[in-house]
Every structure is written in C-alpha cells, then in structure tokens.
Design an enzyme around this catalytic site. Structure first.
Site, short mmCIF file in Angstrom:
data_model
loop_
_atom_site.label_atom_id
_atom_site.label_comp_id
_atom_site.label_asym_id
_atom_site.label_seq_id
_atom_site.Cartn_x
_atom_site.Cartn_y
_atom_site.Cartn_z
N CYS A 92 -7.14 -4.07 -7.20
CA CYS A 92 -8.01 -3.27 -6.35
C CYS A 92 -8.48 -4.10 -5.16
O CYS A 92 -9.01 -5.20 -5.33
CB CYS A 92 -9.21 -2.78 -7.16
SG CYS A 92 -10.53 -2.07 -6.16
N GLU A 93 -8.27 -3.58 -3.95
CA GLU A 93 -8.63 -4.35 -2.77
C GLU A 93 -10.14 -4.38 -2.51
O GLU A 93 -10.61 -5.18 -1.70
CB GLU A 93 -7.91 -3.81 -1.54
CG GLU A 93 -8.33 -2.43 -1.09
CD GLU A 93 -7.53 -1.95 0.10
OE1 GLU A 93 -8.14 -1.31 0.98
OE2 GLU A 93 -6.32 -2.22 0.19
N HIS A 94 -10.90 -3.54 -3.18
CA HIS A 94 -12.34 -3.49 -2.95
C HIS A 94 -13.11 -4.56 -3.72
O HIS A 94 -14.09 -5.10 -3.22
CB HIS A 94 -12.88 -2.10 -3.31
CG HIS A 94 -12.28 -1.00 -2.49
ND1 HIS A 94 -12.05 0.26 -3.00
CD2 HIS A 94 -11.86 -0.98 -1.21
CE1 HIS A 94 -11.50 1.02 -2.05
NE2 HIS A 94 -11.38 0.29 -0.96
N HIS A 95 -12.66 -4.85 -4.95
CA HIS A 95 -13.38 -5.83 -5.78
C HIS A 95 -12.47 -6.95 -6.31
O HIS A 95 -12.93 -7.81 -7.05
CB HIS A 95 -14.06 -5.13 -6.97
CG HIS A 95 -15.09 -4.13 -6.57
ND1 HIS A 95 -14.82 -2.78 -6.49
CD2 HIS A 95 -16.38 -4.29 -6.19
CE1 HIS A 95 -15.91 -2.14 -6.09
NE2 HIS A 95 -16.87 -3.03 -5.91
N GLN A 133 -5.12 2.99 -5.35
CA GLN A 133 -4.13 3.78 -6.08
C GLN A 133 -3.56 4.90 -5.21
O GLN A 133 -2.37 5.22 -5.30
CB GLN A 133 -4.76 4.35 -7.35
CG GLN A 133 -3.77 5.09 -8.25
CD GLN A 133 -4.40 5.53 -9.55
OE1 GLN A 133 -5.32 4.89 -10.06
NE2 GLN A 133 -3.93 6.64 -10.10
N HIS A 161 -9.12 1.38 -14.07
CA HIS A 161 -9.60 0.43 -13.07
C HIS A 161 -10.71 -0.45 -13.65
O HIS A 161 -11.74 0.05 -14.09
CB HIS A 161 -10.11 1.18 -11.84
CG HIS A 161 -9.03 1.88 -11.07
ND1 HIS A 161 -8.65 1.49 -9.82
CD2 HIS A 161 -8.24 2.94 -11.40
CE1 HIS A 161 -7.68 2.28 -9.38
NE2 HIS A 161 -7.42 3.17 -10.33
N CYS A 163 -12.67 -2.26 -12.07
CA CYS A 163 -13.89 -2.21 -11.27
C CYS A 163 -14.81 -1.08 -11.73
O CYS A 163 -16.01 -1.08 -11.43
CB CYS A 163 -13.56 -2.06 -9.78
SG CYS A 163 -12.57 -0.60 -9.39
#
Length: 203
Positions: A92-95, A133, A161, A163
């Site tokens: 995941c690119e956010h976390h 995703q 996920h 996250c």
C-alpha cells in the site's frame, strides 16, 4: 549410494549503492523509534530490510507489456480464457504496509493468445510496486488489452489490507474487491459467465 549434498548457498544480487543508502535510512528510522540499532538482534536489520524492500518493489524494473509480447501466438480460439486464484502480494502506497489476496483474470482472444504463465507474471510486475488496489486492477486490464487487442478483458482482485487490519479501523476480516472490464465483459451475460467461472470450483 546417496551423494552428500553440498552446503546451500543463497545467491542474491542487489544494487550495492542503493542497498547502502536504504540501510543508512533504516538505521535512522530504528534509532528514532527508540531502539538500539547496534544490539545483536538489530545489527544487520537495516541491510536486511533494504534488500527486502528492493525485492518487494522489483516490479519497477519490469516491463509488463514486453512480458506479454514475448509470448504471443496466433490462434483462432474465441472463447473465454480464465486464469484465477493468482496470488497477489503488494505494498500500500499510503502506509507502506502489505496488502495481499488473489487476482482473477480473463480475456476473449481476437486472433492472438498469450502463454498462460505470462498473465501471473504481469500481475506480479504491477503488484511489486507501491500501489493502490484500484490502480493495480486497471493496470493489469489495460496491459492485456494493449498487448493482445482481445474482444474483452476482465480483472477482479480480492485483497486484505494490513493498513486496515493492523492499524486504523482494525477490521480483521474485511476484504476489498475491485474489478475492471473492457469489451465483451461489459455485457451482463459475459460478465456473469466470468464471475461464475471464478466462483465455482471445478472437479
């Protein structure tokens, strides 16, 4: 007589400069988290993580379109081809936490088919990057559409996920499903056939 096995030697190749730079950054991160980076259990951790991150994101060095084009074959078959339950591991690119699950991919040929192993390969090529995703689903679909120009492409990904499970809302059993369709799969009948094939376990 059974021959004595030679000692196992694991061969890994990583960019030395990138590995050293990443390891330095991870030493700083570990230190900022309040740990002693010089203690035995953590002494080699920065280098290990540096190599692990390079592996987990090695998709940046792959060209999915060329992977597909390397194994195209002329064939008159015009029925649905489905490759399902392809394991997906991504970040995941956010976390920067993992998400993982399965991809189901189908296409209807239009004069060209592709070697079956190439479809899981392009899934990996896109998954082994910093991702969301939704984008991953579209990238797989678009790549197959561009390389084969089929009558239609369908991609469904089901993933969990970390996250959402390890932090934040902490919902342990939630599964995210994304889908993307082109051509014939935009028709309800064809899409239902695909979903039925993915859902059923053939004996």
């Amino acid at each position: 007589m059974i021959k004595e096995m030679k000692s196992y030697e694991k061969i890994e190749q990583y960019d030395t400069e990138i590995t050293e730079s990443l390891a330095d950054n991870y030493r700083t991160i570990i230190d900022n988290l309040g740990e002693d980076v010089t203690r035995e259990g953590l002494e080699k951790t920065p280098e290990r993580v540096a190599k692990a991150m390079q592996y987990l994101t090695h998709g940046y060095g792959l060209d999915p379109l060329e992977i597909l084009k390397s194994a195209l074959f002329t064939e008159d078959h015009q029925q649905m081809i489905v490759v399902k339950d392809i394991e997906v591991y991504s970040m995941c690119e956010h976390h920067m936490l993992p998400f993982f699950g399965k991809a189901h991919v189908a296409y209807i040929p239009n004069g060209k088919i592709v070697g079956l192993s190439k479809i899981p390969r392009i899934v990996d090529a896109y998954a082994r990057r910093m991702q969301v995703q939704e984008r991953l689903t579209d990238q797989i679909k678009n790549c197959i559409q561009e390389a084969l120009n089929p009558l239609g492409v369908a991609v469904v990904i089901e993933a969990q996920h970390m996250c959402m499970q390890m932090r934040g809302i902490q919902k342990q059993n939630s599964v995210t499903t994304t889908s993307s369709f082109t051509g014939a799969f935009e028709k309800d009948k064809t899409r239902k056939e695909f979903i039925s094939l993915v859902a059923n376990k053939l004996s």
